[in-house]
Design an enzyme around this catalytic site. Sequence first.
Site, PDB file in Angstrom:
ATOM      1  N   GLY A 238       0.816  -1.194   0.000  1.00 30.15           N
ATOM      2  CA  GLY A 238       0.000   0.000   0.000  1.00 30.15           C
ATOM      3  C   GLY A 238       0.848   1.241   0.000  1.00 30.15           C
TER       4      GLY A 238
ATOM      5  N   GLY B 268       0.575   4.885   1.765  1.00 28.84           N
ATOM      6  CA  GLY B 268      -0.176   5.769   2.643  1.00 28.84           C
ATOM      7  C   GLY B 268       0.332   7.175   2.527  1.00 28.84           C
TER       8      GLY B 268
ATOM      9  N   PHE C 274       2.315   8.504   4.418  1.00 27.56           N
ATOM     10  CA  PHE C 274       3.676   8.633   4.930  1.00 27.56           C
ATOM     11  C   PHE C 274       4.719   7.986   4.047  1.00 27.56           C
ATOM     12  CE2 PHE C 274       0.799   7.971   8.633  1.00 27.56           C
ATOM     13  CZ  PHE C 274       0.646   9.306   8.915  1.00 27.56           C
ATOM     14  N   GLY C 275       4.278   7.059   3.269  1.00 25.48           N
ATOM     15  CA  GLY C 275       5.249   6.362   2.443  1.00 25.48           C
ATOM     16  C   GLY C 275       4.660   5.064   1.958  1.00 25.48           C
TER      17      GLY C 275
ATOM     18  N   LYS D 154       7.986  -0.417   5.852  1.00 25.71           N
ATOM     19  CA  LYS D 154       7.399   0.878   5.523  1.00 25.71           C
ATOM     20  C   LYS D 154       8.521   1.845   5.228  1.00 25.71           C
ATOM     21  CE  LYS D 154       3.397   3.288   6.831  1.00 25.71           C
ATOM     22  NZ  LYS D 154       2.223   3.040   7.651  1.00 25.71           N
TER      23      LYS D 154
ATOM     24  N   ASP E 281      -2.752   8.047  16.160  1.00 22.80           N
ATOM     25  CA  ASP E 281      -3.402   7.936  14.848  1.00 22.80           C
ATOM     26  C   ASP E 281      -4.216   6.651  14.740  1.00 22.80           C
ATOM     27  OD1 ASP E 281      -4.195   8.794  12.386  1.00 22.80           O
ATOM     28  OD2 ASP E 281      -2.340   8.251  11.357  1.00 22.80           O
TER      29      ASP E 281
END
Length: 679
Positions: free
Chosen positions: A352, A354, A356-357, A373, A469
């Site tokens: 995926g 997102g 953020f990265g 990630k 979050d």
Amino acid sequence: MAQRFHLLLLFFVNLIFLSSQQDLNFIYNGFNQNQANLHLDGSAKIESPDGLLQLTNATLQQMGHAFFNRPFEFGSASSQSLSFSTHFVFALAPKPGVDGGHGIAFVLSSSMDLTHAVPTQYLGLFNISSNGSPTSHLLAIEFDTVQSAEFDDIDKNHVGIDENSLQSTVSASASYYSDKEGKNKSLTLLSGDPIEVWIDYEGTLLNVTLAPLRNQKPSKPLLSRTVNLTEIFPDRKAFLGFSGATGSLISSQYILGWSFSRNRGLLQSLDISKLPAVPHFKNPKKASPPLIALFVLLTLIGMAVLGGVYLYRRKKYAEVREPWEKEYGPLRYSYESLYKATRGFHKDGRLGEGGFGEVYKGTLPLIGDIAVKKLSHDAEQGMKQFVAEVVTMGSLQHKNLVPLLGYCRRKGELLLVSKYMEGGSVDQYLFYDDRQTLSWSQRITILRDIASVLCYLHTGATQAVLHRDIKASNVMLNGNLQGFLGDFGMARFDDHGTNISATAAVGTIGYMALELASTGTSTKTDVYAFGAFMLEVTCGRRPFDPDIPIEKRQLVKWVCECWRKGSIVDAIDTRLRGKFVRGEVEIVLKLGLLCTSIVPESRPTMEKVVQYINRHQRLPVFSPDTPGIGVLTPVLIGVPSLAITSSSGASSVSAPSVSSSSSNNSRFISHTIIYGDGR
Ligand SMILES: *[C@@H]1O[C@H](CO)[C@@H](O)[C@H](O)[C@H]1NC(C)=O
Ligand SMILES: *[C@@H]1O[C@H](CO)[C@@H](O)[C@H](O)[C@H]1NC(C)=O
Ligand SMILES: *[C@@H]1O[C@H](CO)[C@@H](O)[C@H](O)[C@H]1NC(C)=O
Ligand SMILES: *[C@@H]1O[C@H](CO)[C@@H](O)[C@H](O)[C@H]1NC(C)=O
Ligand SMILES: *[C@@H]1O[C@H](CO)[C@@H](O)[C@H](O)[C@H]1NC(C)=O
């Protein structure tokens, strides 16, 4: 009678005289057989068994002489014209890879004793005082393989005629006239190959002719020079022989065969087939340069390739590592291992993307499947604290926490490694039609799991740990659809990868409590986000959905409306098709509303939430009209596609700047609101 005797005597005397003159015909096809007639000194020796005359072996500062032990007598000046002819074969073999030297000479000398001479460029012929002196009584034909400036040598491969001096009266580069081709061909004296030499003297003309072995004697000599032998040798006799010398430059110097006659017509030809073989050094000189060159070339290519690979790898796998990271050693992964685990961050393994990265699936030996990630960021500032926090969180242990395995840092990039959750994130089940949906019992189990882990975070550690979050896309499922909380501390990064200050509040629209703008993050803001998450999971709708009618757009407000209208359960996800436990749904929805109260003090603690959701304790009494319940977060109304930022330190919300990023794992547009640090 007396007269006859006299005549007879005269005849014999004449015979003896003539024979002593004509006797000086000799031939050596190799030197064994007539060894007794040679006078050797210095390093000169005859090698058995084949009779090779070695003047010098390839060692430093050697000098060797070999003289035929009877002199060549010129005879009376009147009786006949002075002449001689000689033919010999020599070979000069340098050590492979070393410059050879110094050279040999065919010598006519009034004395066989040349032990006062010196080697090196003096070739064992002269010493510094005898060189150039007429009293030396020496004629030499030099085969010189070193260029000595002091004797005006033309090169390091020349032939010269030396009369009492190493300063040759005439010299030429070694070459021979090829009658076949009609031109001069050069010769390499130091080739190690046998070379034939003819020296002819007649009248006063001295000719020197060279050719490689097995060649016909060339019709034209290399050197032709008028030499007055009786001037050099007033005694009218000379010893014949060879001299060889080495210096710091060395070679093995050999004479293979030699014939001499004072009459050119009587000169016996050497029998080439009987000549001894020249020993070559183990590394045949001819083969060595290409082999060595090839070896050197291959070595260089190899080194260049290795160097290139090294530099390429160093750049490819470059990391940022600072001293303060030492304590996190075990948690540090090398970029190379992550690169390999994810097959070079191959797009097929991309889980995926997102705000953020990007997240990639990979496999590490011993550990198994991992999720990596990649967070890109602009600044290293604040990185230390961030890594410390992430690592600390990684050390937290709870059965419903996605295990953080470690991290890696590169320039402008932070990589977080966690266990791969095969079930994916919860939002994929709620909002993607192609996925199986979750049953009510699965949903409530997930909510209880997440409530339990949040309670642990808020109370389990010495200091409350905030998630910051909580949302459906950060709740992961394993193969058994059990819930795991992931993505700690990610809220530090905004959509552009800028690391913002530790106290700044970040989150996702719909999950963010209003007071974030003024007092910043707290356990209460996590509770607010969890409340929004409970409603989301139960209703199958995002907390804020700009695509649906305005009265339903805000989930909190809509659930409250349903309750006010008499049936809070009407807000349930229609995909459950009525299959749910009514009592549980009621509790979860009311608890969701309580947690999302805009009055922070009204929100229960996570400990209480766990009690309520597990029905260990009854919910407090409240209604849709209780202050703070079902109230919108006013700032968000009408600005669904805006991210609002304020300059650091300001507590008020300033002019909005547009920012949006679509994400793969949630079609939901992730709008991030960044407030000031709220101090
Ligand atoms: C070369 O000759 C010198 C003098 O005869 C001798 O001392 C030396 O051992 C020889 N070296 C070799 C390698 O034959
Ligand atoms: C040079 O050689 C001559 C003989 O040719 C000898 O008499 C003389 O002593 C030598 N000089 C030196 C310095 O060795
Ligand atoms: C020497 O060479 C010259 C010129 O090539 C030739 O005329 C002469 O006959 C040669 N003399 C001897 C003795 O070979
Ligand atoms: C060959 O060499 C000899 C001796 O160095 C020289 O006199 C002659 O001119 C040369 N001939 C050719 C064709 O180069
Ligand atoms: C050679 O030298 C001797 C002695 O110096 C002299 O008598 C003779 O005439 C010379 N011969 C020639 C051909 O120059």
